[in-house]
Design a protein around this motif. Structure first.
Motif, PDB file in Angstrom:
ATOM      1  N   SER A   1      -1.584   3.725  -2.171  1.00  0.00           N
ATOM      2  CA  SER A   1      -2.735   3.401  -1.334  1.00  0.00           C
ATOM      3  C   SER A   1      -3.817   2.632  -2.090  1.00  0.00           C
ATOM      4  O   SER A   1      -4.403   1.682  -1.567  1.00  0.00           O
ATOM      5  CB  SER A   1      -3.333   4.685  -0.754  1.00  0.00           C
ATOM      6  N   GLY A   2      -4.104   3.069  -3.321  1.00  0.00           N
ATOM      7  CA  GLY A   2      -5.154   2.402  -4.095  1.00  0.00           C
ATOM      8  C   GLY A   2      -4.849   0.944  -4.326  1.00  0.00           C
ATOM      9  O   GLY A   2      -5.730   0.074  -4.178  1.00  0.00           O
ATOM     10  N   ALA A   3      -3.596   0.634  -4.669  1.00  0.00           N
ATOM     11  CA  ALA A   3      -3.202  -0.754  -4.898  1.00  0.00           C
ATOM     12  C   ALA A   3      -3.266  -1.556  -3.606  1.00  0.00           C
ATOM     13  O   ALA A   3      -3.645  -2.734  -3.603  1.00  0.00           O
ATOM     14  CB  ALA A   3      -1.792  -0.804  -5.483  1.00  0.00           C
ATOM     15  N   GLY A   4      -2.888  -0.931  -2.476  1.00  0.00           N
ATOM     16  CA  GLY A   4      -2.953  -1.624  -1.197  1.00  0.00           C
ATOM     17  C   GLY A   4      -4.378  -1.974  -0.810  1.00  0.00           C
ATOM     18  O   GLY A   4      -4.658  -3.090  -0.349  1.00  0.00           O
ATOM     19  N   ILE A   5      -5.289  -1.029  -0.987  1.00  0.00           N
ATOM     20  CA  ILE A   5      -6.700  -1.291  -0.691  1.00  0.00           C
ATOM     21  C   ILE A   5      -7.222  -2.429  -1.563  1.00  0.00           C
ATOM     22  O   ILE A   5      -7.930  -3.330  -1.090  1.00  0.00           O
ATOM     23  CB  ILE A   5      -7.542  -0.016  -0.893  1.00  0.00           C
ATOM     24  N   GLN A   6      -6.867  -2.416  -2.843  1.00  0.00           N
ATOM     25  CA  GLN A   6      -7.329  -3.477  -3.740  1.00  0.00           C
ATOM     26  C   GLN A   6      -6.772  -4.832  -3.324  1.00  0.00           C
ATOM     27  O   GLN A   6      -7.478  -5.849  -3.369  1.00  0.00           O
ATOM     28  CB  GLN A   6      -6.927  -3.170  -5.180  1.00  0.00           C
TER      29      GLN A   6
ATOM     30  N   GLY B   1       0.788  -1.224   0.000  1.00  0.00           N
ATOM     31  CA  GLY B   1       0.000   0.000   0.000  1.00  0.00           C
ATOM     32  C   GLY B   1       0.816   1.266   0.000  1.00  0.00           C
ATOM     33  O   GLY B   1       1.787   1.395  -0.748  1.00  0.00           O
ATOM     34  N   ALA B   2       0.442   2.200   0.853  1.00  0.00           N
ATOM     35  CA  ALA B   2       0.915   3.579   0.818  1.00  0.00           C
ATOM     36  C   ALA B   2       2.429   3.698   0.850  1.00  0.00           C
ATOM     37  O   ALA B   2       3.108   3.019   1.616  1.00  0.00           O
ATOM     38  CB  ALA B   2       0.315   4.352   1.983  1.00  0.00           C
ATOM     39  N   SER B   3       2.941   4.625   0.019  1.00  0.00           N
ATOM     40  CA  SER B   3       4.356   4.979   0.106  1.00  0.00           C
ATOM     41  C   SER B   3       4.571   6.127   1.088  1.00  0.00           C
ATOM     42  O   SER B   3       5.692   6.336   1.562  1.00  0.00           O
ATOM     43  CB  SER B   3       4.906   5.359  -1.280  1.00  0.00           C
ATOM     44  N   PHE B   4       3.525   6.865   1.407  1.00  0.00           N
ATOM     45  CA  PHE B   4       3.579   7.986   2.354  1.00  0.00           C
ATOM     46  C   PHE B   4       4.273   7.589   3.663  1.00  0.00           C
ATOM     47  O   PHE B   4       5.175   8.286   4.123  1.00  0.00           O
ATOM     48  CB  PHE B   4       2.136   8.445   2.603  1.00  0.00           C
ATOM     49  N   PRO B   5       3.899   6.449   4.319  1.00  0.00           N
ATOM     50  CA  PRO B   5       4.546   6.096   5.583  1.00  0.00           C
ATOM     51  C   PRO B   5       5.754   5.184   5.431  1.00  0.00           C
ATOM     52  O   PRO B   5       6.290   4.693   6.428  1.00  0.00           O
ATOM     53  CB  PRO B   5       3.423   5.356   6.329  1.00  0.00           C
TER      54      PRO B   5
ATOM     55  N   SER C   1      -2.519   5.330  -8.255  1.00  0.00           N
ATOM     56  CA  SER C   1      -3.627   5.631  -7.349  1.00  0.00           C
ATOM     57  C   SER C   1      -3.048   5.879  -5.962  1.00  0.00           C
ATOM     58  O   SER C   1      -2.522   4.970  -5.331  1.00  0.00           O
ATOM     59  CB  SER C   1      -4.612   4.466  -7.328  1.00  0.00           C
ATOM     60  N   SER C   2      -3.177   7.102  -5.487  1.00  0.00           N
ATOM     61  CA  SER C   2      -2.349   7.558  -4.372  1.00  0.00           C
ATOM     62  C   SER C   2      -3.148   8.194  -3.249  1.00  0.00           C
ATOM     63  O   SER C   2      -3.970   9.092  -3.471  1.00  0.00           O
ATOM     64  CB  SER C   2      -1.331   8.579  -4.909  1.00  0.00           C
TER      65      SER C   2
ATOM     66  N   PHE D   1     -10.175  24.955  -8.130  1.00  0.00           N
ATOM     67  CA  PHE D   1      -9.575  23.617  -8.156  1.00  0.00           C
ATOM     68  C   PHE D   1     -10.650  22.558  -7.954  1.00  0.00           C
ATOM     69  O   PHE D   1     -10.671  21.530  -8.642  1.00  0.00           O
ATOM     70  CB  PHE D   1      -8.499  23.482  -7.079  1.00  0.00           C
ATOM     71  N   ASN D   2     -11.549  22.791  -7.013  1.00  0.00           N
ATOM     72  CA  ASN D   2     -12.602  21.815  -6.722  1.00  0.00           C
ATOM     73  C   ASN D   2     -13.470  21.551  -7.946  1.00  0.00           C
ATOM     74  O   ASN D   2     -13.835  20.410  -8.229  1.00  0.00           O
ATOM     75  CB  ASN D   2     -13.465  22.317  -5.565  1.00  0.00           C
ATOM     76  N   SER D   3     -13.773  22.596  -8.698  1.00  0.00           N
ATOM     77  CA  SER D   3     -14.623  22.443  -9.881  1.00  0.00           C
ATOM     78  C   SER D   3     -13.881  21.797 -11.044  1.00  0.00           C
ATOM     79  O   SER D   3     -14.432  20.964 -11.760  1.00  0.00           O
ATOM     80  CB  SER D   3     -15.149  23.817 -10.325  1.00  0.00           C
ATOM     81  N   ALA D   4     -12.625  22.177 -11.223  1.00  0.00           N
ATOM     82  CA  ALA D   4     -11.879  21.702 -12.387  1.00  0.00           C
ATOM     83  C   ALA D   4     -11.303  20.304 -12.191  1.00  0.00           C
ATOM     84  O   ALA D   4     -11.253  19.513 -13.139  1.00  0.00           O
ATOM     85  CB  ALA D   4     -10.745  22.682 -12.704  1.00  0.00           C
ATOM     86  N   ILE D   5     -10.877  19.978 -10.970  1.00  0.00           N
ATOM     87  CA  ILE D   5     -10.172  18.718 -10.736  1.00  0.00           C
ATOM     88  C   ILE D   5     -10.807  17.917  -9.605  1.00  0.00           C
ATOM     89  O   ILE D   5     -11.184  16.770  -9.762  1.00  0.00           O
ATOM     90  CB  ILE D   5      -8.676  18.980 -10.442  1.00  0.00           C
ATOM     91  N   GLY D   6     -10.941  18.507  -8.439  1.00  0.00           N
ATOM     92  CA  GLY D   6     -11.582  17.840  -7.313  1.00  0.00           C
ATOM     93  C   GLY D   6     -10.688  16.842  -6.604  1.00  0.00           C
ATOM     94  O   GLY D   6      -9.545  16.607  -7.005  1.00  0.00           O
ATOM     95  N   GLN D   7     -11.241  16.257  -5.543  1.00  0.00           N
ATOM     96  CA  GLN D   7     -10.469  15.320  -4.739  1.00  0.00           C
ATOM     97  C   GLN D   7     -10.524  13.919  -5.320  1.00  0.00           C
ATOM     98  O   GLN D   7     -11.543  13.475  -5.832  1.00  0.00           O
ATOM     99  CB  GLN D   7     -11.001  15.282  -3.307  1.00  0.00           C
ATOM    100  N   GLY D   8      -9.400  13.203  -5.227  1.00  0.00           N
ATOM    101  CA  GLY D   8      -9.367  11.823  -5.680  1.00  0.00           C
ATOM    102  C   GLY D   8      -7.994  11.216  -5.528  1.00  0.00           C
ATOM    103  O   GLY D   8      -7.000  11.931  -5.359  1.00  0.00           O
ATOM    104  N   LYS D   9      -7.948   9.897  -5.583  1.00  0.00           N
ATOM    105  CA  LYS D   9      -6.655   9.204  -5.549  1.00  0.00           C
ATOM    106  C   LYS D   9      -5.983   9.247  -6.915  1.00  0.00           C
ATOM    107  O   LYS D   9      -4.768   9.144  -7.016  1.00  0.00           O
ATOM    108  CB  LYS D   9      -6.843   7.750  -5.088  1.00  0.00           C
ATOM    109  N   SER D  10      -6.805   9.369  -7.985  1.00  0.00           N
ATOM    110  CA  SER D  10      -6.279   9.442  -9.364  1.00  0.00           C
ATOM    111  C   SER D  10      -7.061  10.497 -10.142  1.00  0.00           C
ATOM    112  O   SER D  10      -7.816  10.178 -11.063  1.00  0.00           O
ATOM    113  CB  SER D  10      -6.389   8.081 -10.059  1.00  0.00           C
ATOM    114  N   PRO D  11      -6.928  11.764  -9.793  1.00  0.00           N
ATOM    115  CA  PRO D  11      -7.706  12.803 -10.469  1.00  0.00           C
ATOM    116  C   PRO D  11      -7.227  13.047 -11.899  1.00  0.00           C
ATOM    117  O   PRO D  11      -6.129  12.632 -12.278  1.00  0.00           O
ATOM    118  CB  PRO D  11      -7.460  14.038  -9.597  1.00  0.00           C
TER     119      PRO D  11
END
Length: 351
Positions: free
Chosen positions: A66-71, A35-39, A166-167, A184-194
């Protein structure tokens, strides 16, 4: 792992596995995680130290996002996973054995940059979101110049480095940008793979170490990484304007001030249900709070083999006690005591 060793490891190996513990011949209990590379910097030390102190234990953790770890957790191909994006209700509903989410550490997301001769850089909160929408494209844009009097900013295109995988780090970063900037919220928004702008000035790299390496190799680049990677690799990072209007650098005190804004749901669940330990801090209050901070979660099956469940519970206890002593050194935020107690309680549900 010393910082010099990690520098070479993080830059040279993207998504490599970390294998620690006793030899294969003597390994009685093997745990596989992803999963996550952050930690990853702090997890690598924790897994190594825990395994050395635990006879017959071996942990194999692959930092692949993170996305791969969850999967992997949903697919049942690992014993545990890690994610900076926690898990949503739909994802948790796919885990037949149940899942326990434990915030074992926390960190800050920083903007690392590569500008020759510019060692200090202020980025206002109405400016850095526009860099990531592609609205601000030059380093000598008047809005950046105004925030940096006396700094010689080049007439150079900004190269924006974003994650290709997927991050969870992306989830945290885009959550913050979406909170403070409607454009930013309108053009891209929140996501693991925006969907980032499809221009030549935006380039992609995998995982925190991949972005770190790309920024260092690309003059005029800027990108988002976990503070621990910046600290251990000597990356130059910007001071960001927080909600109180102050320009703040990432660090232990600024991170702790950000965590002070975290709120967990009240303990209203029946005693038979796993405590909810998901809390987001998208725009922390506080004069000295760094503006982008997040917990990162270990994801464990609620139903485990007895032997593995015992090892995971022991590891969690190590991480929230002895392990926290390594936080500041590696660029992470020590958990507040109230969070430590909540994690300890939740870990008892791993059986």
């Amino acid at each position: 792992m010393s910082s010099s060793i990690f520098r070479s490891f993080a830059i040279a190996t993207v998504g490599a596995s970390l294998v620690i513990g006793s030899s294969l011949a003597n390994a009685d209990t093997k745990l596989i995680g992803s999963g996550a590379s952050f930690p990853f910097p702090i997890y690598s030390k924790w897994f190594k130290d825990f395994s050395q102190a635990s006879d017959g234990v071996r942990v194999d953790y692959q930092a692949k996002g993170s996305g791969a770890g969850i999967q992997d957790l949903v697919n049942g191909t690992v014993d545990f996973a890690a994610s900076d994006a926690a898990m949503n209700a739909e994802e948790m509903g796919k885990v037949d054995k149940g899942v326990v989410l434990l915030p074992l550490t926390a960190g800050e997301v920083v903007l690392a940059y590569n500008l020759d001769g510019v060692d200090e850089l202020n980025l206002p909160r109405d400016v850095y979101p526009q860099i990531f929408t592609g609205e601000i494209t030059q380093w000598n844009d008047e809005a950046i110049v105004a925030a940096n009097p006396g700094v010689e900013l080049p007439d150079e295109q900004i190269t924006v480095v974003v994650r290709s995988d997927s991050s969870g780090t992306t989830h945290v970063f885009t959550g913050h940008l979406s909170e403070i900037n409607e454009s930013f919220n309108s053009a891209i928004g929140q996501g693991k793979s925006p969907q980032w702008p499809q221009t030549q000035s935006f380039i992609k790299a995998p995982k925190n170490d991949g972005i770190t390496a790309t920024i260092k190799q690309t003059p005029g680049a800027i990108g988002y990484i976990e503070y621990g990677y910046a600290k251990l690799t000597g990356a130059t990072t910007a001071r960001l304007e927080n909600a109180a209007g102050n320009f703040v650098s990432a660090g232990a005190e600024a991170g702790a001030a950000a965590l002070a804004s975290a709120e967990f749901s009240d303990s209203t669940l029946p005693e038979s249900e796993v405590p909810d330990l998901i809390s987001w801090i998208y725009d922390p209050a506080g004069e000295e709070a760094y503006p982008i901070a997040s917990f990162t979660w270990l994801l464990a099956y609620q139903e485990q083999e007895d032997e593995k469940a015992a090892v995971i519970r022991d590891f969690v206890e190590y991480a929230i006690t002895e392990g926290q002593k390594s936080s500041d050194e590696l660029g992470y935020i020590p958990l507040p005591e109230n969070v430590v107690e909540r994690v300890r309680e939740a870990a008892t549900f791993i059986q």
